[in-house]
Scaffold this active site. Sequence first.
Site, PDB file in Angstrom:
ATOM      1  N   ARG A  57       0.848  -1.206   0.000  1.00  0.00           N
ATOM      2  CA  ARG A  57       0.000   0.000   0.000  1.00  0.00           C
ATOM      3  C   ARG A  57       0.881   1.253   0.000  1.00  0.00           C
ATOM      4  O   ARG A  57       0.453   2.328  -0.411  1.00  0.00           O
ATOM      5  CB  ARG A  57      -0.965  -0.028   1.203  1.00  0.00           C
ATOM      6  CG  ARG A  57      -1.912   1.156   1.273  1.00  0.00           C
ATOM      7  CD  ARG A  57      -3.171   0.860   2.086  1.00  0.00           C
ATOM      8  NE  ARG A  57      -2.905   0.206   3.338  1.00  0.00           N
ATOM      9  CZ  ARG A  57      -2.423   0.792   4.446  1.00  0.00           C
ATOM     10  NH1 ARG A  57      -2.161   2.084   4.436  1.00  0.00           N
ATOM     11  NH2 ARG A  57      -2.221   0.096   5.550  1.00  0.00           N
ATOM     12  N   TYR A 110     -16.607  14.252 -16.692  1.00  0.00           N
ATOM     13  CA  TYR A 110     -17.017  12.857 -16.498  1.00  0.00           C
ATOM     14  C   TYR A 110     -17.989  12.809 -15.318  1.00  0.00           C
ATOM     15  O   TYR A 110     -17.767  13.476 -14.294  1.00  0.00           O
ATOM     16  CB  TYR A 110     -15.766  12.003 -16.231  1.00  0.00           C
ATOM     17  CG  TYR A 110     -16.081  10.637 -15.725  1.00  0.00           C
ATOM     18  CD1 TYR A 110     -16.840   9.751 -16.497  1.00  0.00           C
ATOM     19  CD2 TYR A 110     -15.662  10.202 -14.476  1.00  0.00           C
ATOM     20  CE1 TYR A 110     -17.148   8.486 -16.030  1.00  0.00           C
ATOM     21  CE2 TYR A 110     -15.963   8.940 -14.001  1.00  0.00           C
ATOM     22  CZ  TYR A 110     -16.703   8.092 -14.792  1.00  0.00           C
ATOM     23  OH  TYR A 110     -17.021   6.849 -14.335  1.00  0.00           O
ATOM     24  N   ASP A 180      -7.560  16.540 -15.821  1.00  0.00           N
ATOM     25  CA  ASP A 180      -7.866  15.155 -16.181  1.00  0.00           C
ATOM     26  C   ASP A 180      -7.697  15.054 -17.692  1.00  0.00           C
ATOM     27  O   ASP A 180      -8.483  15.596 -18.463  1.00  0.00           O
ATOM     28  CB  ASP A 180      -9.303  14.814 -15.754  1.00  0.00           C
ATOM     29  CG  ASP A 180      -9.671  13.364 -16.077  1.00  0.00           C
ATOM     30  OD1 ASP A 180      -9.048  12.776 -16.971  1.00  0.00           O
ATOM     31  OD2 ASP A 180     -10.607  12.837 -15.437  1.00  0.00           O
ATOM     32  N   LYS A 205      -8.071   3.440 -19.366  1.00  0.00           N
ATOM     33  CA  LYS A 205      -8.457   3.746 -20.740  1.00  0.00           C
ATOM     34  C   LYS A 205      -7.242   3.613 -21.673  1.00  0.00           C
ATOM     35  O   LYS A 205      -6.639   2.570 -21.703  1.00  0.00           O
ATOM     36  CB  LYS A 205      -9.086   5.141 -20.778  1.00  0.00           C
ATOM     37  CG  LYS A 205     -10.186   5.346 -19.721  1.00  0.00           C
ATOM     38  CD  LYS A 205     -11.326   4.405 -19.949  1.00  0.00           C
ATOM     39  CE  LYS A 205     -12.511   4.533 -19.008  1.00  0.00           C
ATOM     40  NZ  LYS A 205     -12.369   5.084 -17.702  1.00  0.00           N
TER      41      LYS A 205
HETATM   42  C1  LIG Z   1     -12.413  11.545 -18.117  1.00  0.00           C
HETATM   43  C2  LIG Z   1     -12.502  10.469 -17.079  1.00  0.00           C
HETATM   44  N1  LIG Z   1     -11.919  10.670 -15.891  1.00  0.00           N
HETATM   45  C3  LIG Z   1     -11.966   9.732 -14.926  1.00  0.00           C
HETATM   46  C4  LIG Z   1     -12.633   8.534 -15.117  1.00  0.00           C
HETATM   47  C5  LIG Z   1     -12.685   7.523 -14.029  1.00  0.00           C
HETATM   48  O1  LIG Z   1     -11.787   6.478 -14.295  1.00  0.00           O
HETATM   49  P1  LIG Z   1     -11.911   5.024 -13.652  1.00  0.00           P
HETATM   50  O2  LIG Z   1     -13.110   4.382 -14.272  1.00  0.00           O
HETATM   51  O3  LIG Z   1     -10.608   4.368 -13.990  1.00  0.00           O
HETATM   52  O4  LIG Z   1     -12.104   5.224 -12.191  1.00  0.00           O
HETATM   53  C6  LIG Z   1     -13.244   8.284 -16.346  1.00  0.00           C
HETATM   54  C7  LIG Z   1     -13.981   7.042 -16.572  1.00  0.00           C
HETATM   55  O5  LIG Z   1     -14.620   6.850 -17.588  1.00  0.00           O
HETATM   56  C8  LIG Z   1     -13.179   9.283 -17.357  1.00  0.00           C
HETATM   57  O6  LIG Z   1     -13.749   9.111 -18.552  1.00  0.00           O
END
Ligand SMILES: Cc1ncc(COP(=O)(O)O)c(C=O)c1O
Length: 388
Positions: A57, A110, A180, A205
């Site tokens: 961890r 998101y 992000d 992703k």
């Molecule tokens: C732009 C964006 N940020 C964060 C996330 C969250 O990622 P995770 O599903 O790996 O927690 C996503 C998920 O689709 C996303 O599209």
Amino acid sequence: MTGSEHWDLESLAITAGRDASGSLAPTLWSSSAYEVEDTEQMRRLATGRRGARFYSRYANPTVTAFEAAVAELEGAETALAFASGMGALSSVVLALCSSGDHIVAPRHLYSGTQLLLQGVCPRFGIEVDFVDATQPGALAAAVRPGRTMVVLAETPANPQLALTDLDELGAIRGPFTLVDSTFAPPVVQRPIAHGVDLVLHSATKGIAGHNDATLGVVSGARDLLEEVWGYAVLHGATASPFDAMNGLRGIRTLPVRVARQSDTALRLAHRLVAHHGVARVMYPHLECHPQFDLAKRQMASGGTMVAVELTDGAEAGRRFVENCRLARMAATLGGPETLVVHPASSTHVALSPAEQAAAGITPGLVRVSVGLEHPDDVVADLVAALDS
Ligand SMILES: Cc1ncc(COP(=O)(O)O)c(C=O)c1O
């Protein structure tokens, strides 16, 4: 590795994050803990800094290798991996913000991020203002000196590909700036070079890229990420070594995958613009994108995602995603398969109709994650689904 700073990202993707073992493939360290010599060593490790072999961890060699590779691609001092993109985001926000602090965030986000900011943060006394970050100066104007701790952007935004100007974000002084960049991996844009403090990815992703890892990662300055790590080991959204191994494996082919997917995406976008069932196509490197000039400035390619607004609204959107034969319906993106989703009825269904409208989720919006199938087949499949 000497000279690596001169290499192109395509070469860095191959060389980054290697250990001294000589193994060509990433090594999986599955151990959750490491034996120590004596109580003094145990005391030092338990109270020490990040990176030591002590307890997974706190740090794990496979995860550390993945972090090193991402940091190198981002041009950052260091990176910190998490169990998911949301694990990364919630850990960073709660590491940096306390009760009474303020966050500035974009309206186009998101849905998970939006729910965290509008639902969870207020419970901890953290106030969030949502602004239209596509408007020049909007994020900076919402900063409250002395109170704003984080200014967040998501560019391109999920799912309608609205952009935020990274130079403007990087020029904000005072609060920490966080972007992000999940929709634009480091071969498409590198926010650190624009002066942004932290860049975050759902590495689930494009970075891992094969739909076989659930992983998040944040890159930035060492001092800042040490602070975040101090909280993250308590938050516990720790990246699994297996997922980090898959993430590192994915990085090796990231540039070629993204180049091919971006070419197909641009081709698809051009074809869909001409279709009578389509009201609007959103793709950053398409001339009709409202922020085309900005996209050309800060994105090396338009990326792997295309958003399409259908003329006949929600019913057409649902029929379209159900009629695709090659493209599959799944709530993720960035992998080898072309995927389609109808956000209003799926990924963003937890938002109220008013919240969907504010976030740009219209009833006829469809999101396409362009995969690695032959470009002709991808285009033909989506056009046939529209025709039907
Ligand atoms: C732009 C964006 N940020 C964060 C996330 C969250 O990622 P995770 O599903 O790996 O927690 C996503 C998920 O689709 C996303 O599209």
